[in-house]
Design a protein around this motif. Structure first.
Motif, PDB file in Angstrom:
ATOM      1  N   ASP A 107      -8.614  17.134  -6.030  1.00 26.02           N
ATOM      2  CA  ASP A 107      -8.187  17.621  -7.344  1.00 26.02           C
ATOM      3  C   ASP A 107      -7.658  16.452  -8.188  1.00 26.02           C
ATOM      4  O   ASP A 107      -7.398  15.358  -7.682  1.00 26.02           O
ATOM      5  N   ASP A 108      -7.497  16.724  -9.489  1.00 23.27           N
ATOM      6  CA  ASP A 108      -7.144  15.657 -10.444  1.00 23.27           C
ATOM      7  C   ASP A 108      -5.850  14.938 -10.074  1.00 23.27           C
ATOM      8  O   ASP A 108      -5.738  13.726 -10.219  1.00 23.27           O
ATOM      9  N   LYS A 109      -4.884  15.728  -9.612  1.00 25.00           N
ATOM     10  CA  LYS A 109      -3.572  15.143  -9.303  1.00 25.00           C
ATOM     11  C   LYS A 109      -3.697  14.095  -8.180  1.00 25.00           C
ATOM     12  O   LYS A 109      -3.177  12.983  -8.289  1.00 25.00           O
ATOM     13  N   ASN A 110      -4.426  14.453  -7.143  1.00 28.13           N
ATOM     14  CA  ASN A 110      -4.560  13.517  -6.019  1.00 28.13           C
ATOM     15  C   ASN A 110      -5.515  12.356  -6.326  1.00 28.13           C
ATOM     16  O   ASN A 110      -5.332  11.257  -5.814  1.00 28.13           O
ATOM     17  N   ILE A 111      -6.485  12.633  -7.185  1.00 27.13           N
ATOM     18  CA  ILE A 111      -7.361  11.528  -7.647  1.00 27.13           C
ATOM     19  C   ILE A 111      -6.476  10.492  -8.345  1.00 27.13           C
ATOM     20  O   ILE A 111      -6.594   9.288  -8.130  1.00 27.13           O
ATOM     21  N   ARG A 112      -5.541  11.019  -9.166  1.00 25.00           N
ATOM     22  CA  ARG A 112      -4.653  10.111  -9.933  1.00 25.00           C
ATOM     23  C   ARG A 112      -3.769   9.285  -8.984  1.00 25.00           C
ATOM     24  O   ARG A 112      -3.596   8.097  -9.172  1.00 25.00           O
ATOM     25  N   HIS A 113      -3.242   9.933  -7.961  1.00 19.92           N
ATOM     26  CA  HIS A 113      -2.390   9.194  -7.004  1.00 19.92           C
ATOM     27  C   HIS A 113      -3.192   8.083  -6.312  1.00 19.92           C
ATOM     28  O   HIS A 113      -2.706   6.963  -6.165  1.00 19.92           O
ATOM     29  N   LEU A 114      -4.397   8.429  -5.901  1.00 22.24           N
ATOM     30  CA  LEU A 114      -5.213   7.424  -5.194  1.00 22.24           C
ATOM     31  C   LEU A 114      -5.632   6.298  -6.137  1.00 22.24           C
ATOM     32  O   LEU A 114      -5.677   5.123  -5.752  1.00 22.24           O
ATOM     33  N   LYS A 115      -5.926   6.682  -7.363  1.00 18.82           N
ATOM     34  CA  LYS A 115      -6.296   5.666  -8.364  1.00 18.82           C
ATOM     35  C   LYS A 115      -5.138   4.684  -8.576  1.00 18.82           C
ATOM     36  O   LYS A 115      -5.323   3.466  -8.566  1.00 18.82           O
ATOM     37  N   GLN A 150       6.723  -5.824  -4.763  1.00 25.50           N
ATOM     38  CA  GLN A 150       7.076  -4.748  -5.705  1.00 25.50           C
ATOM     39  C   GLN A 150       5.865  -3.856  -5.966  1.00 25.50           C
ATOM     40  O   GLN A 150       5.976  -2.635  -6.028  1.00 25.50           O
ATOM     41  N   TYR A 151       4.700  -4.501  -6.122  1.00 21.35           N
ATOM     42  CA  TYR A 151       3.484  -3.701  -6.317  1.00 21.35           C
ATOM     43  C   TYR A 151       3.160  -2.888  -5.065  1.00 21.35           C
ATOM     44  O   TYR A 151       2.755  -1.729  -5.161  1.00 21.35           O
ATOM     45  N   LEU A 152       3.385  -3.513  -3.899  1.00 22.21           N
ATOM     46  CA  LEU A 152       3.110  -2.785  -2.652  1.00 22.21           C
ATOM     47  C   LEU A 152       3.994  -1.545  -2.531  1.00 22.21           C
ATOM     48  O   LEU A 152       3.540  -0.478  -2.133  1.00 22.21           O
ATOM     49  N   ARG A 153       5.251  -1.721  -2.906  1.00 25.49           N
ATOM     50  CA  ARG A 153       6.182  -0.572  -2.830  1.00 25.49           C
ATOM     51  C   ARG A 153       5.704   0.568  -3.731  1.00 25.49           C
ATOM     52  O   ARG A 153       5.747   1.739  -3.360  1.00 25.49           O
ATOM     53  N   LYS A 154       5.251   0.187  -4.927  1.00 33.91           N
ATOM     54  CA  LYS A 154       4.744   1.216  -5.847  1.00 33.91           C
ATOM     55  C   LYS A 154       3.514   1.901  -5.244  1.00 33.91           C
ATOM     56  O   LYS A 154       3.337   3.115  -5.383  1.00 33.91           O
ATOM     57  N   ALA A 155       2.693   1.109  -4.581  1.00 33.49           N
ATOM     58  CA  ALA A 155       1.494   1.682  -3.942  1.00 33.49           C
ATOM     59  C   ALA A 155       1.906   2.694  -2.869  1.00 33.49           C
ATOM     60  O   ALA A 155       1.340   3.791  -2.774  1.00 33.49           O
ATOM     61  N   LEU A 156       2.908   2.305  -2.089  1.00 33.23           N
ATOM     62  CA  LEU A 156       3.338   3.193  -0.999  1.00 33.23           C
ATOM     63  C   LEU A 156       3.949   4.493  -1.524  1.00 33.23           C
ATOM     64  O   LEU A 156       3.827   5.543  -0.901  1.00 33.23           O
ATOM     65  N   LYS A 157       4.583   4.410  -2.699  1.00 34.29           N
ATOM     66  CA  LYS A 157       5.125   5.633  -3.316  1.00 34.29           C
ATOM     67  C   LYS A 157       4.002   6.606  -3.664  1.00 34.29           C
ATOM     68  O   LYS A 157       4.160   7.819  -3.561  1.00 34.29           O
ATOM     69  N   GLU A 158       2.888   6.046  -4.103  1.00 33.92           N
ATOM     70  CA  GLU A 158       1.735   6.907  -4.424  1.00 33.92           C
ATOM     71  C   GLU A 158       1.209   7.569  -3.151  1.00 33.92           C
ATOM     72  O   GLU A 158       0.786   8.721  -3.184  1.00 33.92           O
ATOM     73  N   VAL A 159       1.250   6.832  -2.049  1.00 34.21           N
ATOM     74  CA  VAL A 159       0.811   7.420  -0.764  1.00 34.21           C
ATOM     75  C   VAL A 159       1.737   8.575  -0.404  1.00 34.21           C
ATOM     76  O   VAL A 159       1.279   9.640   0.020  1.00 34.21           O
ATOM     77  N   PHE A 182      -2.656   4.146  -6.579  1.00 36.46           N
ATOM     78  CA  PHE A 182      -2.489   3.396  -5.328  1.00 36.46           C
ATOM     79  C   PHE A 182      -3.415   2.168  -5.344  1.00 36.46           C
ATOM     80  O   PHE A 182      -2.996   1.045  -5.065  1.00 36.46           O
ATOM     81  N   GLY A 183      -4.668   2.414  -5.687  1.00 36.59           N
ATOM     82  CA  GLY A 183      -5.655   1.323  -5.716  1.00 36.59           C
ATOM     83  C   GLY A 183      -5.267   0.238  -6.699  1.00 36.59           C
ATOM     84  O   GLY A 183      -5.393  -0.958  -6.403  1.00 36.59           O
ATOM     85  N   TYR A 184      -4.763   0.659  -7.842  1.00 37.51           N
ATOM     86  CA  TYR A 184      -4.348  -0.320  -8.855  1.00 37.51           C
ATOM     87  C   TYR A 184      -3.213  -1.199  -8.317  1.00 37.51           C
ATOM     88  O   TYR A 184      -3.277  -2.431  -8.373  1.00 37.51           O
ATOM     89  N   THR A 222      -9.361  -8.072 -10.484  1.00 37.28           N
ATOM     90  CA  THR A 222      -9.372  -7.554  -9.107  1.00 37.28           C
ATOM     91  C   THR A 222      -8.928  -6.100  -8.989  1.00 37.28           C
ATOM     92  O   THR A 222      -9.576  -5.298  -8.326  1.00 37.28           O
ATOM     93  N   ALA A 223      -7.794  -5.783  -9.659  1.00 38.41           N
ATOM     94  CA  ALA A 223      -7.190  -4.473  -9.404  1.00 38.41           C
ATOM     95  C   ALA A 223      -8.112  -3.327  -9.815  1.00 38.41           C
ATOM     96  O   ALA A 223      -8.176  -2.301  -9.128  1.00 38.41           O
ATOM     97  N   LEU A 224      -8.856  -3.526 -10.923  1.00 37.32           N
ATOM     98  CA  LEU A 224      -9.697  -2.436 -11.422  1.00 37.32           C
ATOM     99  C   LEU A 224     -10.749  -1.972 -10.411  1.00 37.32           C
ATOM    100  O   LEU A 224     -10.979  -0.774 -10.274  1.00 37.32           O
TER     101      LEU A 224
END
Lengths: 324, 252
Positions: A192-200, A291-300, A202-204, A174-176
């Motif tokens: 840019d690459d940095k923000n692509i990485r954050h969004l990626k 815990q995963y949600l919190r990590k996602a929100l950190k990426e946001v 986040f999605g994971y 699912t996550a992929l």
């Protein structure tokens, strides 16, 4: 109620989601009556369309042009739909979202050809994007999803699996695809690459949370809400997080043995559900999802200021708290 | 160039296809990919006939073979019961091969072939699913369906690399070979679904289905021979190989 919340959440993307829906209809249009019927059947079954929504929101952080973005949002939803059609053959599922599956309505071969048709339409659609990077990301994702499904079959009823095995499985299952939806939206939006990485990332993280919640709901929701019997995952041999956290329970162990021999009664199923629902396993699983949600929100948080940051948070939280 | 060289080239292509889709679990449960040597021959025909053939052509031919293998896996799925582990993994084999062909072409940036093959798969699926439609089709329409299933992806490959001059012989050759196979399978009691459909389509005619298909085979043979006699683009060794292919297919 939940569907209302989702509609509300998507309200400011509504016109673009409508475009995606129309494009899905167009993409599924076929010269074959049978494929048209099967596709219509799938479209009518609906879905949360979270993959295209994540594409749209991610792209909003860059140069947003719906005529370009739809070329990746539509194929991602088509790939998801096609894999569901094939999954129903693998799982021998007759019901999905309360409706007959393609394989139940017609037969396995019709499901295979319909799935292959939809996969091909997805790739046909995505070739309007010339950026090779987009294709490389999508292709890698498709192969990895398949590898995840192979592992899932290998792991069925396997009693010596651990949390690592589970997380590895749901990452691919699912996550992929959610990760790729965010990443591809960002790439097509020209971030840019940095923000692509954050969004990626986040999605994971959101994808991991999404699947954990899905696995919890398989035990806690009603048959009606699920559109299939609760506990179906375990009946099919998929040892998901709540069961892994409960695997030493003697009744659960006996249930797994019975399920692997295909001799589960309705009484067994209800007893198993009662044990899981009344156990701590559900609470522990929710904690892990959070815990995963919190990590996602950190990426946001790490993304540049934009009105879509709030939208990302809201959708992530909805996914983590959803009840269907 | 003789038949041995042609056969070796086909074997080499097969090996390359296997290498690109190797997967420990899938191979263990579903075996090697299913490939039709007649299709591989026509895929290689431009190369065997001395057309310019570089690394990109080679990789592209491999991916066309992979797409065939992918769709062939899904043809192995039982209509009513696919619950065994082998069947479940066969579904995934097809999907995995499909992902791999896309991955290989994405890696080489060959978007135009991805597009052509996707369109080809769409058309092929639309024909394959006709077997399960309630509509009545004529025998000519069933010949057309067999032809699309056999030739569509190779045709797309020819289109991308301007090898269209081989399309006519490829269409005639592959349809002829497949009709021969259908007749033989039926004679040995292993009648295919498409044969049953062809049979139904001529149920109101006096001639038997065997005679009708044999008549089509004969006319395709005449067409093929005429092409081989008049073609000035095809090497003699290849003309001989094609004739032997038809004769051998009949005897085998």
């Amino acid at each position: 109620m939940e569907k209302m919340k989702l509609k509300l959440l998507y309200s400011d993307l509504k016109s673009d989601i409508d475009i995606i829906e129309k494009e899905l209809e167009t993409a599924l249009n076929s010269s074959s009556h049978l494929i048209n019927d099967a596709s219509l059947h799938l479209l009518q079954a609906g879905g949360k369309r979270i993959r295209p929504v994540f594409v749209l929101i991610s792209a909003k952080f860059g140069q947003y042009n719906i005529d370009q973005i739809k070329n990746i949002a539509v194929p991602l939803e088509l790939i998801h739909m096609a894999s569901l059609v094939h999954d129903d053959v693998i799982d021998d599922s007759d019901l999905r979202r309360g409706r007959h599956t393609v394989k139940a309505q017609w037969n396995n071969r019709v499901a295979m050809y319909t799935g292959d048709f939809i996969f091909a339409r997805a790739l046909e659609y995505v070739t309007s994007i010339e950026n090779v990077k987009v294709h490389q990301i999508l292709a890698k994702t498709m192969v990895e999803i398949c590898n995840g499904e192979v592992i899932q079959i290998e792991d069925k009823f396997r009693d010596n699996q651990n949390l690592k095995d589970y997380f590895r499985r749901i990452k691919r299952k699912t996550a992929l695809l959610i990760e790729s939806s965010c990443e591809l939206g960002a790439v097509v939006g020209g971030l840019d690459d940095k923000n692509i990485r954050h969004l990626k990332r986040f999605g994971y993280f959101v994808g991991m949370s999404y699947q954990i919640v899905d696995d919890i709901l398989d035990f806690t929701a009603t048959d009606k809400e699920l559109g299939k019997p609760a506990g179906s995952d375990l009946l099919q041999g998929n040892i998901t997080l709540p069961i892994l956290l409960l695997k030493d329970h003697p009744v659960i162990q006996r249930f797994i043995e019975k399920a692997s021999s295909g001799v589960v009664s309705e009484e067994d199923r209800l007893e198993m559900l009662k044990i899981v629902r009344n156990s701590d396993a559900i609470k522990q699983a929710i904690t892990l999802s959070n815990q995963y949600l919190r990590k996602a929100l950190k990426e946001v948080d790490a993304l540049p200021n934009h009105q879509m940051k709030r939208k990302l948070r809201d959708v992530a939280l909805f996914i983590g708290k959803r009840k269907f | 160039m003789d038949a041995t060289y042609i056969q070796q080239s086909i074997e080499q292509l097969k090996t390359n296809i296997f290498m690109h889709v190797r997967h420990r679990t899938l191979t263990q449960y579903t075996g090697s990919p299913v490939l039709d040597e007649n299709q591989l021959f026509y895929l290689l025909l431009p190369f065997l006939n001395g057309e310019k053939w570089d690394e990109q052509n080679e990789v592209s031919a491999i991916t066309v073979g992979i797409v065939h293998a992918s769709l062939n896996e899904h043809d192995k799925i039982s209509e009513m019961n696919a619950t065994s582990k082998e069947q479940q993994l066969t579904v995934l084999s097809g999907d995995y091969y499909s992902g791999r062909y896309y991955e290989i072409l994405a890696h080489s940036g060959n978007i135009s072939l991805i597009r052509q093959l996707s369109e080809g798969i769409v058309n092929r699926c639309e024909h394959q699913i006709k077997l399960y439609e309630s509509s009545q089709y004529t025998i000519r329409e069933w010949y057309q369906t067999i032809s699309v299933i056999q030739t569509e992806l190779i045709k797309r490959f020819y289109n991308v690399y301007q090898f269209e001059q081989y399309s006519s012989i490829m269409h005639t050759g592959l349809l002829l070979l497949q009709l021969q196979k259908e007749l033989k399978k039926h004679a040995s009691g292993n009648t295919s679904n498409i044969f049953v459909k062809m049979q139904e389509s001529v149920s109101d005619q006096e001639s038997s289905i065997e005679l009708i298909i044999q008549g089509e085979i004969d006319s395709l043979k005449n067409l093929l021979n005429e092409y081989l006699q008049t073609s000035n683009i095809l090497k003699d060794d290849l003309k001989l190989y094609i004739q032997q292919q038809v004769a051998f297919n009949f005897i085998q």
